[in-house]
Design a protein around this motif. Structure first.
Motif, mmCIF file in Angstrom:
data_model
loop_
_atom_site.group_PDB
_atom_site.id
_atom_site.type_symbol
_atom_site.label_atom_id
_atom_site.label_comp_id
_atom_site.label_asym_id
_atom_site.label_seq_id
_atom_site.Cartn_x
_atom_site.Cartn_y
_atom_site.Cartn_z
ATOM 1 N N UNK A 1 56.878 39.476 12.770
ATOM 2 C CA UNK A 1 55.376 39.812 12.966
ATOM 3 C C UNK A 1 55.165 41.117 13.156
ATOM 4 N N UNK A 2 56.214 42.052 13.369
ATOM 5 C CA UNK A 2 56.130 43.659 13.425
ATOM 6 C C UNK A 2 56.041 44.131 12.033
ATOM 7 N N UNK A 3 56.895 43.465 11.160
ATOM 8 C CA UNK A 3 57.151 43.715 9.788
ATOM 9 C C UNK A 3 55.607 43.699 9.148
ATOM 10 N N UNK A 4 54.977 42.332 9.364
ATOM 11 C CA UNK A 4 53.668 42.047 8.828
ATOM 12 C C UNK A 4 52.637 42.911 9.146
ATOM 13 N N UNK A 5 52.632 43.217 10.451
ATOM 14 C CA UNK A 5 51.519 44.162 11.189
ATOM 15 C C UNK A 5 51.575 45.340 10.358
ATOM 16 N N UNK A 6 52.801 45.958 10.145
ATOM 17 C CA UNK A 6 52.876 47.366 9.343
ATOM 18 C C UNK A 6 52.573 47.266 8.111
ATOM 19 N N UNK A 7 52.615 46.164 7.418
ATOM 20 C CA UNK A 7 52.186 46.023 5.910
ATOM 21 C C UNK A 7 50.737 45.821 6.047
ATOM 22 N N UNK A 8 49.881 45.267 6.870
ATOM 23 C CA UNK A 8 48.703 45.271 7.204
ATOM 24 C C UNK A 8 48.132 46.804 7.554
#
Lengths: 198, 148
Positions: free
Chosen positions: A4-11
């Motif tokens: 979730x954190x990694x995806x959030x950073x990509x967003x």
């Protein structure tokens, strides 16, 4: 949670980059210099945020202070000396220009396929000298911030040159725009108002 | 300049000292966290530039005259270069800070050297930034509101 954190950073990265590109497009299209100066400040602030997301806090700090802060003010000061609007340009489409832009653009995009993925430990930027600095700074310089160790100690001579560049830039501006005393003690339009310079 | 922009004037009066304090923090904390002479110098200059924007150039020049800035520009750069020469005179290389305190086991010389050159950078950068702003802003007597 990690995913979730990694995806959030990509967003966040995507959002910042999209905003950067849109600001750049508006800057190209606008003819009002005040708008362009303000947008360039916003552009710097957005890139500072992007640098923070890349964990380059020192660069982000510099970008926010110099790019968004001082250079915006200096651009405003420079804008006061000229007209507020850019001259309208000829809007004819030249096929050669479009061809060159397309070719260079696709070459650049093609080149990005060869770039190492972000955060790759084996990439050229992270191996060789970068690795050496990180390994040795702690015992050779004993300063917690490796960036400062590289900037001020390992590459102290480079930084001396950079300081010289800033000094020379200031000197150039003084010589071009004229500090009062440089012109033989004649004050150059520093009076409160009314008097125009000769 | 008359008493216009009252809110801006009050805000800059409140903000001026904290901005300078933050610049000093960035300056002397650069080897522990992000920051250093360049950033600190710019933040230091921004305090004076904000003051000049709101109070008028003449008011700021009474605090920080052009002559003082010229001296600070040169002294800042020479401070950096002088640190390098000093390490040479102490028997090390140019900017080889270990010569400052060769007996130290935890590289105190490096620490001193970095502090000194960063101080030189900060001084040179802040005075140059204010100077460049003075040069640009000094050409127009006063920015009128309708100019924007």
């Amino acid at each position: 949670m990690d995913a979730l954190l990694a995806n959030g950073e990509i967003l966040i990265d995507l959002a910042l980059l999209t905003m950067l590109v849109s600001v750049a497009f508006v800057m190209v299209r606008s003819r009002h210099l005040f708008v362009i100066v303000m947008l360039s400040g916003i552009y710097s602030l957005l890139s500072a945020a992007f640098f923070v997301s890349l964990d380059a806090v020192d660069v982000a700090f510099t970008e926010a202070a110099v790019g968004a802060g001082v250079s915006t003010v200096l651009m405003l000061g420079a804008m006061l000396l000229t007209v507020r609007r850019e001259k309208p340009t000829r809007t004819g489409r030249t096929p050669v220009a479009i061809l060159v832009v397309t070719l260079v653009g696709s070459a650049l995009i093609y080149a990005t396929f060869d770039m190492p993925p972000y955060g790759d430990g084996a990439s050229p930027a992270n191996s060789y000298m970068g690795e050496v600095y990180i390994d040795r700074a702690a015992k050779e310089i004993a300063v917690p911030n490796v960036v400062t160790a590289v900037l001020a100690s390992y590459r102290g001579f480079d930084t001396l040159g950079e300081t010289m560049v800033i000094f020379t830039a200031g000197l150039g501006v003084i010589l071009l725009l004229g500090a009062g005393s440089v012109r033989g003690g004649k004050a150059v339009k520093d009076k409160p108002d009314g008097e125009t310079p000769s | 300049m008359s008493i216009e922009h009252l809110i801006l004037r009050v805000v800059i009066k409140i903000m001026f000292a904290p901005i300078l304090l933050f610049a000093l923090y960035v300056q002397f904390h650069g080897d522990f966290g992000p920051g250093g002479g360049f950033q600190a110098g710019v933040i230091f200059a921004v305090a004076f530039i904000l003051h000049a924007l709101i109070m008028g150039l003449e008011e700021t020049k009474r605090v920080l005259p052009v002559g003082a800035l010229k001296i600070l520009m040169v002294v800042g750069f020479l401070f950096y270069a002088g640190t390098g020469v000093a390490t040479m005179l102490l028997g090390g290389n140019l900017l080889g800070y270990d010569a400052i305190d060769p007996a130290s086991t935890h590289h105190a010389g490096q620490h001193w050297g970095i502090l000194l050159v960063e101080f030189g950078v900060g001084m040179a950068v802040s005075s140059t930034m204010v100077m460049i702003f003075y040069q640009f802003a000094g050409r127009e007597p006063e920015i009128r509101d309708e100019d924007w």
